[in-house]
Design a protein around this motif. Structure first.
Motif, PDB file in Angstrom:
ATOM      1  N   ALA A  21      -7.233  -3.089   9.752  1.00  0.00           N
ATOM      2  CA  ALA A  21      -7.679  -1.708   9.707  1.00  0.00           C
ATOM      3  C   ALA A  21      -6.773  -0.559   9.803  1.00  0.00           C
ATOM      4  CB  ALA A  21      -8.605  -1.063  11.062  1.00  0.00           C
ATOM      5  N   LEU A  22      -5.535  -0.815  10.474  1.00  0.00           N
ATOM      6  CA  LEU A  22      -4.469   0.046  10.502  1.00  0.00           C
ATOM      7  C   LEU A  22      -3.770  -0.043   9.040  1.00  0.00           C
ATOM      8  CD1 LEU A  22      -2.539   1.810  11.927  1.00  0.00           C
ATOM      9  CD2 LEU A  22      -0.958  -0.194  12.410  1.00  0.00           C
ATOM     10  N   LYS A  23      -3.616  -1.056   8.376  1.00  0.00           N
ATOM     11  CA  LYS A  23      -3.197  -0.856   7.186  1.00  0.00           C
ATOM     12  C   LYS A  23      -4.298  -0.168   6.061  1.00  0.00           C
ATOM     13  CE  LYS A  23      -0.765  -5.160   6.509  1.00  0.00           C
ATOM     14  NZ  LYS A  23      -0.702  -6.673   6.047  1.00  0.00           N
ATOM     15  N   SER A  24      -5.494  -0.123   6.238  1.00  0.00           N
ATOM     16  CA  SER A  24      -6.273   0.676   5.337  1.00  0.00           C
ATOM     17  C   SER A  24      -6.273   2.051   5.669  1.00  0.00           C
ATOM     18  CB  SER A  24      -7.781   0.047   5.574  1.00  0.00           C
ATOM     19  OG  SER A  24      -8.641   0.998   4.865  1.00  0.00           O
ATOM     20  N   LEU A  25      -6.184   2.470   6.936  1.00  0.00           N
ATOM     21  CA  LEU A  25      -5.959   3.753   7.411  1.00  0.00           C
ATOM     22  C   LEU A  25      -4.673   4.517   6.547  1.00  0.00           C
ATOM     23  CD1 LEU A  25      -7.228   3.803  10.840  1.00  0.00           C
ATOM     24  CD2 LEU A  25      -8.099   4.886   9.362  1.00  0.00           C
ATOM     25  N   MET A  26      -3.472   3.888   6.858  1.00  0.00           N
ATOM     26  CA  MET A  26      -2.369   4.180   6.211  1.00  0.00           C
ATOM     27  C   MET A  26      -2.433   4.488   4.687  1.00  0.00           C
ATOM     28  SD  MET A  26       0.364   2.164   8.333  1.00  0.00           S
ATOM     29  CE  MET A  26       2.060   2.927   7.902  1.00  0.00           C
ATOM     30  N   ALA A  27      -3.246   3.415   4.143  1.00  0.00           N
ATOM     31  CA  ALA A  27      -3.294   3.648   2.689  1.00  0.00           C
ATOM     32  C   ALA A  27      -4.271   4.711   2.192  1.00  0.00           C
ATOM     33  CB  ALA A  27      -4.117   2.321   1.992  1.00  0.00           C
ATOM     34  N   ASN A  28      -4.892   5.302   3.093  1.00  0.00           N
ATOM     35  CA  ASN A  28      -5.822   6.304   2.981  1.00  0.00           C
ATOM     36  C   ASN A  28      -5.440   7.670   3.479  1.00  0.00           C
ATOM     37  OD1 ASN A  28      -8.549   5.445   1.500  1.00  0.00           O
ATOM     38  ND2 ASN A  28      -8.417   3.915   3.222  1.00  0.00           N
ATOM     39  N   GLY A  29      -4.127   7.575   3.746  1.00  0.00           N
ATOM     40  CA  GLY A  29      -3.644   9.121   4.156  1.00  0.00           C
ATOM     41  C   GLY A  29      -3.357   9.245   5.551  1.00  0.00           C
ATOM     42  N   ALA A  30      -3.327   8.350   6.517  1.00  0.00           N
ATOM     43  CA  ALA A  30      -3.339   8.508   7.787  1.00  0.00           C
ATOM     44  C   ALA A  30      -1.685   8.391   8.097  1.00  0.00           C
ATOM     45  CB  ALA A  30      -3.804   7.594   8.627  1.00  0.00           C
ATOM     46  N   GLN A  31      -1.350   9.410   8.801  1.00  0.00           N
ATOM     47  CA  GLN A  31       0.205   9.478   9.141  1.00  0.00           C
ATOM     48  C   GLN A  31       0.497   9.070  10.538  1.00  0.00           C
ATOM     49  OE1 GLN A  31       2.104  13.021   7.336  1.00  0.00           O
ATOM     50  NE2 GLN A  31       0.271  13.578   6.095  1.00  0.00           N
ATOM     51  N   LEU A  32       0.928   7.745  10.592  1.00  0.00           N
ATOM     52  CA  LEU A  32       1.448   7.409  12.076  1.00  0.00           C
ATOM     53  C   LEU A  32       2.597   8.482  12.554  1.00  0.00           C
ATOM     54  CD1 LEU A  32       1.496   3.561  11.722  1.00  0.00           C
ATOM     55  CD2 LEU A  32      -0.121   4.791  12.850  1.00  0.00           C
ATOM     56  N   ARG A  33       2.378   8.710  13.800  1.00  0.00           N
ATOM     57  CA  ARG A  33       3.322   9.440  14.444  1.00  0.00           C
ATOM     58  C   ARG A  33       3.522   8.922  16.050  1.00  0.00           C
ATOM     59  NH1 ARG A  33       3.948  10.912  10.068  1.00  0.00           N
ATOM     60  NH2 ARG A  33       4.364  13.143   9.367  1.00  0.00           N
ATOM     61  N   PRO A  34       4.915   8.679  16.542  1.00  0.00           N
ATOM     62  CA  PRO A  34       5.013   8.252  18.164  1.00  0.00           C
ATOM     63  C   PRO A  34       4.871   9.723  18.737  1.00  0.00           C
ATOM     64  CG  PRO A  34       7.014   8.024  16.806  1.00  0.00           C
ATOM     65  CD  PRO A  34       6.016   8.540  15.988  1.00  0.00           C
ATOM     66  N   PHE A  35       4.434   9.511  19.948  1.00  0.00           N
ATOM     67  CA  PHE A  35       4.732  10.783  21.034  1.00  0.00           C
ATOM     68  C   PHE A  35       6.040  10.767  21.172  1.00  0.00           C
ATOM     69  CE2 PHE A  35      -0.038  10.449  22.147  1.00  0.00           C
ATOM     70  CZ  PHE A  35      -0.260  11.673  21.746  1.00  0.00           C
TER      71      PHE A  35
END
Length: 367
Positions: A289-303
């Motif tokens: 699911a994480l891979k799919s989210l990133m492929a759809n534009g989600a931008q991971l950010r650490p606090f």
């Protein structure tokens, strides 16, 4: 053998074995037919978190030869999701499946049943629940609401949520209207945020309309289903307020105390099996699911470390205020915090070093 099937069968086998010494000899023809209703705080579309109640109910039925049935209803079918515990307390239904910290507004002590900021991870939660007296302490408290409860699912450490804008400094949290449950909201408020408590099925419309600026929920699998990435692209981690978020099955004491002992044992074992099953299911589903989210534009950010430290410090202020005024909260806080200090001494030697090495291999492409 399919590993998910193996986990489910293994959990059920362990639960059945745990119950066998009491349940099996007692399952005579004269044991009663019992049917309960359970109201969930979650919609059916969130199949993993909602499904834990169905898993538990199936185990109970299987272990009692079908004599003890628990009918599971989604949030809103009997009562709204955030009123599930109230419906059990007053006897409207016999059981519910919910997050204890949803009832923080009644008493902050409810938060310990789910997760508290900078508290225990999933494994340490279970250690405290089952071996550190946590279940007994919580049921002493829940008893004042006419309830007995058992852990019945865990999501593990959650993500830090979805934001419309980037959060680079503590000042960026000022004025942010965020859907965040329980204790985490009180900490966010110390830093200028505006916490909102909204049931799972209502979050997306609120985020889409701009009623809220950010939301936390669980992790990649559920978050993708809810579509948050479409309206709030910045996906932060970690969820410092939920290092090992636990769900509970809660039972009305009047109904629970009438059960034959064999049925009580079946409930206990089934809840423990469902607790294991949910975590295994999320660990299987979240990577894809994480891979799919990133492929759809989600931008991971650490606090950032600055933001995390500010949140940690604010949490200490909230803990000090509550423990000074609430004896029930302080009693559980003292127990969990005494364990937390030693537990993380151990965890940093074993799991942390092993996992860190393996993560380095993953990043270097050698796995």
């Amino acid at each position: 053998m399919d590993r998910r099937s193996f986990i489910r069968k293994g959990a059920l086998g362990g639960a059945a074995a745990a119950a066998a010494s009491v349940a099996s000899p007692a399952l005579a023809e004269d044991l009663p037919e019992v049917t309960w209703r359970l109201t969930s705080s979650f919609p059916k579309s969130l199949d993993t978190i909602y499904g834990a109640a169905e898993t538990m109910a199936k185990y109970v039925s299987d272990m009692t030869g079908g004599k003890f049935k628990i009918q599971v209803f989604a949030g809103g079918e009997i009562v709204p999701g955030l009123q599930a515990m109230d419906a059990v307390s007053n006897g409207t239904v016999e059981a519910c499946h919910t997050a204890s910290y949803y009832y923080w507004g009644k008493d902050p002590t409810f938060a310990f049943g789910t997760a508290v900021p900078f508290g225990l991870n999933m494994r340490l939660q279970n250690a405290w629940f089952y071996y550190g007296g946590g279940n007994d302490l919580l049921n002493e408290f829940y008893g004042t609401y006419n309830i007995t409860a058992f852990p019945c699912g865990n999501t593990g450490a959650q993500m830090g949520g979805w934001f419309r804008k980037e959060i680079n400094t503590v000042q960026d949290l000022n004025g942010v209207k965020m859907r965040i449950g329980g204790f985490g909201g009180a900490v966010l408020q110390k830093l200028g945020g505006v916490p909102q408590q909204i049931a799972g099925g209502d979050i997306y419309p609120a985020l889409e309309k701009g009623t809220i600026d950010a939301t936390e929920w669980v992790g990649p699998y559920d978050d993708e289903k809810l579509g948050f990435y479409k309206v709030a692209p910045y996906y932060y981690y970690p969820g410092w307020w939920e290092g090992g978020a636990c769900l509970h099955a809660m039972f009305n004491n009047d109904a629970y105390n009438k059960l034959p002992e064999a049925y009580k044992v079946a409930l206990t074992a089934a809840c423990q099996a469902a607790n294991l099953d949910m975590m295994a299911s999320y660990d299987w589903k979240n990577p894809a699911a994480l891979k799919s989210l990133m492929a759809n534009g989600a931008q991971l950010r650490p606090f950032t470390p600055e933001v995390l430290q500010a949140c940690f410090n604010a949490a200490q202020e909230v803990y000090a205020e509550i423990t000074a005024a609430n004896p029930a909260f302080k009693k559980i806080y003292d127990s969990q915090w005494a364990f937390r200090k030693d537990a993380y001494l151990w965890m940093q030697l074993s799991e942390y070093n092993y996992d860190t090495f393996m993560m380095i291999q993953q990043r270097s492409g050698t796995l």
